[in-house]
Write a protein that holds these residues in place. Structure first.
Motif, PDB file in Angstrom:
ATOM      1  N   PHE A 104      37.042 106.329 115.201  1.00  0.00           N
ATOM      2  CA  PHE A 104      37.171 107.063 116.313  1.00  0.00           C
ATOM      3  C   PHE A 104      36.079 108.139 116.292  1.00  0.00           C
ATOM      4  O   PHE A 104      35.554 108.369 117.569  1.00  0.00           O
ATOM      5  N   LEU A 105      35.477 108.680 115.115  1.00  0.00           N
ATOM      6  CA  LEU A 105      34.203 109.314 115.153  1.00  0.00           C
ATOM      7  C   LEU A 105      33.091 108.665 115.402  1.00  0.00           C
ATOM      8  O   LEU A 105      32.328 109.456 116.405  1.00  0.00           O
ATOM      9  N   LEU A 106      32.921 107.583 115.133  1.00  0.00           N
ATOM     10  CA  LEU A 106      31.787 106.828 115.711  1.00  0.00           C
ATOM     11  C   LEU A 106      31.903 106.543 117.141  1.00  0.00           C
ATOM     12  O   LEU A 106      30.863 106.462 117.822  1.00  0.00           O
ATOM     13  N   GLY A 107      32.998 106.291 117.651  1.00  0.00           N
ATOM     14  CA  GLY A 107      33.137 105.925 119.084  1.00  0.00           C
ATOM     15  C   GLY A 107      33.112 107.151 119.944  1.00  0.00           C
ATOM     16  O   GLY A 107      32.128 107.032 121.145  1.00  0.00           O
ATOM     17  N   TYR A 108      33.081 108.217 119.338  1.00  0.00           N
ATOM     18  CA  TYR A 108      32.912 109.452 120.044  1.00  0.00           C
ATOM     19  C   TYR A 108      31.407 110.034 119.973  1.00  0.00           C
ATOM     20  O   TYR A 108      30.997 110.051 121.146  1.00  0.00           O
ATOM     21  N   LEU A 109      30.701 109.529 118.991  1.00  0.00           N
ATOM     22  CA  LEU A 109      29.330 109.825 118.913  1.00  0.00           C
ATOM     23  C   LEU A 109      28.710 108.891 119.849  1.00  0.00           C
ATOM     24  O   LEU A 109      27.779 109.217 120.572  1.00  0.00           O
ATOM     25  N   ILE A 110      28.943 107.657 119.503  1.00  0.00           N
ATOM     26  CA  ILE A 110      28.468 106.642 120.485  1.00  0.00           C
ATOM     27  C   ILE A 110      28.632 106.747 122.032  1.00  0.00           C
ATOM     28  O   ILE A 110      27.695 106.664 122.749  1.00  0.00           O
ATOM     29  N   SER A 111      29.920 107.047 122.488  1.00  0.00           N
ATOM     30  CA  SER A 111      29.975 107.555 123.843  1.00  0.00           C
ATOM     31  C   SER A 111      29.186 108.902 124.440  1.00  0.00           C
ATOM     32  O   SER A 111      28.859 108.784 125.231  1.00  0.00           O
ATOM     33  N   ALA A 112      29.217 109.871 123.525  1.00  0.00           N
ATOM     34  CA  ALA A 112      28.222 110.986 123.652  1.00  0.00           C
ATOM     35  C   ALA A 112      26.841 110.805 124.175  1.00  0.00           C
ATOM     36  O   ALA A 112      26.248 111.375 124.658  1.00  0.00           O
ATOM     37  N   ILE A 113      26.529 109.767 123.232  1.00  0.00           N
ATOM     38  CA  ILE A 113      25.080 109.441 123.366  1.00  0.00           C
ATOM     39  C   ILE A 113      24.746 108.435 124.287  1.00  0.00           C
ATOM     40  O   ILE A 113      23.729 108.736 125.335  1.00  0.00           O
ATOM     41  N   ALA A 114      25.643 107.379 124.613  1.00  0.00           N
ATOM     42  CA  ALA A 114      25.468 106.440 125.637  1.00  0.00           C
ATOM     43  C   ALA A 114      25.764 106.760 127.109  1.00  0.00           C
ATOM     44  O   ALA A 114      25.013 106.451 128.182  1.00  0.00           O
ATOM     45  N   GLN A 115      26.837 107.729 127.232  1.00  0.00           N
ATOM     46  CA  GLN A 115      27.254 108.274 128.353  1.00  0.00           C
ATOM     47  C   GLN A 115      26.556 109.065 128.938  1.00  0.00           C
ATOM     48  O   GLN A 115      26.715 110.264 128.261  1.00  0.00           O
ATOM     49  N   LYS A 116      25.896 109.083 130.053  1.00  0.00           N
ATOM     50  CA  LYS A 116      25.093 110.303 130.487  1.00  0.00           C
ATOM     51  C   LYS A 116      25.729 111.600 130.875  1.00  0.00           C
ATOM     52  O   LYS A 116      25.353 112.540 130.429  1.00  0.00           O
ATOM     53  N   ASP A 117      27.009 111.375 131.371  1.00  0.00           N
ATOM     54  CA  ASP A 117      27.572 112.512 131.910  1.00  0.00           C
ATOM     55  C   ASP A 117      28.904 113.038 131.210  1.00  0.00           C
ATOM     56  O   ASP A 117      29.909 113.260 131.557  1.00  0.00           O
ATOM     57  N   PHE A 118      28.822 112.538 129.550  1.00  0.00           N
ATOM     58  CA  PHE A 118      30.117 112.321 128.933  1.00  0.00           C
ATOM     59  C   PHE A 118      30.576 113.886 128.978  1.00  0.00           C
ATOM     60  O   PHE A 118      31.820 113.965 128.783  1.00  0.00           O
ATOM     61  N   PHE A 119      29.822 115.090 128.682  1.00  0.00           N
ATOM     62  CA  PHE A 119      30.409 116.320 128.595  1.00  0.00           C
ATOM     63  C   PHE A 119      30.644 117.027 129.900  1.00  0.00           C
ATOM     64  O   PHE A 119      31.301 118.040 129.861  1.00  0.00           O
ATOM     65  N   ASN A 120      30.396 116.420 131.072  1.00  0.00           N
ATOM     66  CA  ASN A 120      30.586 116.958 132.412  1.00  0.00           C
ATOM     67  C   ASN A 120      31.690 116.075 133.273  1.00  0.00           C
ATOM     68  O   ASN A 120      32.131 116.876 134.326  1.00  0.00           O
ATOM     69  N   SER A 121      32.167 114.978 132.826  1.00  0.00           N
ATOM     70  CA  SER A 121      33.250 114.252 133.563  1.00  0.00           C
ATOM     71  C   SER A 121      34.091 113.918 132.590  1.00  0.00           C
ATOM     72  O   SER A 121      33.468 113.310 131.513  1.00  0.00           O
ATOM     73  N   PRO A 123      35.867 111.552 130.115  1.00  0.00           N
ATOM     74  CA  PRO A 123      35.678 110.085 129.907  1.00  0.00           C
ATOM     75  C   PRO A 123      36.800 109.171 129.489  1.00  0.00           C
ATOM     76  O   PRO A 123      37.442 109.021 128.519  1.00  0.00           O
ATOM     77  N   PHE A 124      37.145 108.493 130.705  1.00  0.00           N
ATOM     78  CA  PHE A 124      38.314 107.812 130.947  1.00  0.00           C
ATOM     79  C   PHE A 124      38.494 106.832 129.706  1.00  0.00           C
ATOM     80  O   PHE A 124      39.383 106.644 129.215  1.00  0.00           O
ATOM     81  N   VAL A 125      37.246 106.061 129.850  1.00  0.00           N
ATOM     82  CA  VAL A 125      37.395 104.815 128.817  1.00  0.00           C
ATOM     83  C   VAL A 125      37.438 105.187 127.428  1.00  0.00           C
ATOM     84  O   VAL A 125      38.296 104.552 126.417  1.00  0.00           O
ATOM     85  N   PHE A 126      37.017 106.294 126.972  1.00  0.00           N
ATOM     86  CA  PHE A 126      36.796 106.899 125.475  1.00  0.00           C
ATOM     87  C   PHE A 126      38.208 107.428 125.198  1.00  0.00           C
ATOM     88  O   PHE A 126      38.686 107.147 124.281  1.00  0.00           O
ATOM     89  N   TYR A 127      38.755 108.082 126.137  1.00  0.00           N
ATOM     90  CA  TYR A 127      40.115 108.703 125.947  1.00  0.00           C
ATOM     91  C   TYR A 127      41.378 107.573 125.891  1.00  0.00           C
ATOM     92  O   TYR A 127      42.044 107.682 124.884  1.00  0.00           O
ATOM     93  N   CYS A 128      40.926 106.528 126.630  1.00  0.00           N
ATOM     94  CA  CYS A 128      42.224 105.420 126.545  1.00  0.00           C
ATOM     95  C   CYS A 128      41.839 104.764 125.084  1.00  0.00           C
ATOM     96  O   CYS A 128      42.939 104.335 124.443  1.00  0.00           O
ATOM     97  N   ALA A 129      40.669 104.613 124.434  1.00  0.00           N
ATOM     98  CA  ALA A 129      40.296 103.888 123.305  1.00  0.00           C
ATOM     99  C   ALA A 129      41.011 105.057 122.160  1.00  0.00           C
ATOM    100  O   ALA A 129      41.441 104.428 121.106  1.00  0.00           O
ATOM    101  N   GLU A 130      40.557 106.302 122.195  1.00  0.00           N
ATOM    102  CA  GLU A 130      41.263 107.191 121.055  1.00  0.00           C
ATOM    103  C   GLU A 130      42.735 107.389 121.121  1.00  0.00           C
ATOM    104  O   GLU A 130      43.379 107.303 120.170  1.00  0.00           O
TER     105      GLU A 130
END
Length: 219
Positions: A104-121, A123-130
């Motif tokens: 979970f923590l690694l997924g959040y970190l990777i998503s935050a780094i890889a997804q350009k607008d992670f904190f502004n839109s 994160p549908f894919v990450f939400y489903c994963a968590e």
């Protein structure tokens, strides 16, 4: 009218969350070990909802997404993971629980780094994963419960109510998000918010109801 209905729904949800929090604190001695983790998560959830509601009231352009992504998708979910992990007693399950938390923590970190607008839109894919990861650790707790003497006192075991309530609140939203994300033109916003409101009311009602049935059943 749609915006007014949405705000009214959020206000009712906040009141239900505050009511749940009040009785969680009042009856915490009857709710089993590690309940303070759950109380902390609900407290933070109430704070986030109130903050966003007030901010939106004074600023119609206010974007609540960053607050949800950090406050809910990271911090509250992490506290939920800790709550369920503390309930695990089987060594094999505890090891799996640790693995799920790390993923979970690694997924959040990777998503935050890889997804350009992670904190502004959202994160549908990450939400489903968590949600999937949270469901797995809930499954471990339920499996452990059903294979112990606690199954004889299931109605009095509050973690069981927490498991069902959170599954309704978070897992129940996933199909709704899938429909709204893949076929936006097919779902009216008013219908979306009504269903979202109903899911939250049902979920928090389960959490609230369980408080009154719960007894300290530590074995």
């Amino acid at each position: 009218m749609i915006e007014w209905n949405k705000q009214l729904g959020v206000l009712i949800q906040i009141l239900l969350m505050l009511l749940t929090l009040f009785f969680l604190i009042l009856r915490r001695n009857q709710l089993g070990k590690s309940i303070n983790y759950f109380i902390s998560a609900i407290s933070l959830g109430c704070g986030i909802e109130i903050f966003n509601f007030v901010s939106k009231y004074f600023d119609e352009e206010y974007n609540s997404v960053p607050v949800y992504i950090i406050g809910v998708n990271l911090i509250i979910f992490f506290i939920f993971f800790l709550y369920f992990y503390q309930l695990l007693e089987v060594k094999r399950f505890k090891r799996i629980g640790v693995a799920l938390i790390v993923i979970f923590l690694l997924g959040y970190l990777i998503s935050a780094i890889a997804q350009k607008d992670f904190f502004n839109s959202f994160p549908f894919v990450f939400y489903c994963a968590e949600v999937a990861l949270l469901s797995m650790i809930i499954f471990l707790v339920l499996w452990q419960t059903f294979n112990s003497d606690r199954i004889l006192k299931l109605k009095s075991y509050y973690p069981f109510w927490v498991s069902i309530g959170l599954m309704v609140i978070y897992l129940g939203v996933v199909p709704l998000l899938i429909v709204s994300n893949t076929a936006k033109t097919m779902m009216n916003l008013n219908i979306f918010f009504i269903i979202l409101f109903a899911v939250n009311v049902i979920g928090y009602s389960i959490l609230l109801t369980g408080i009154f049935y719960a007894k300290n059943t530590e074995i």
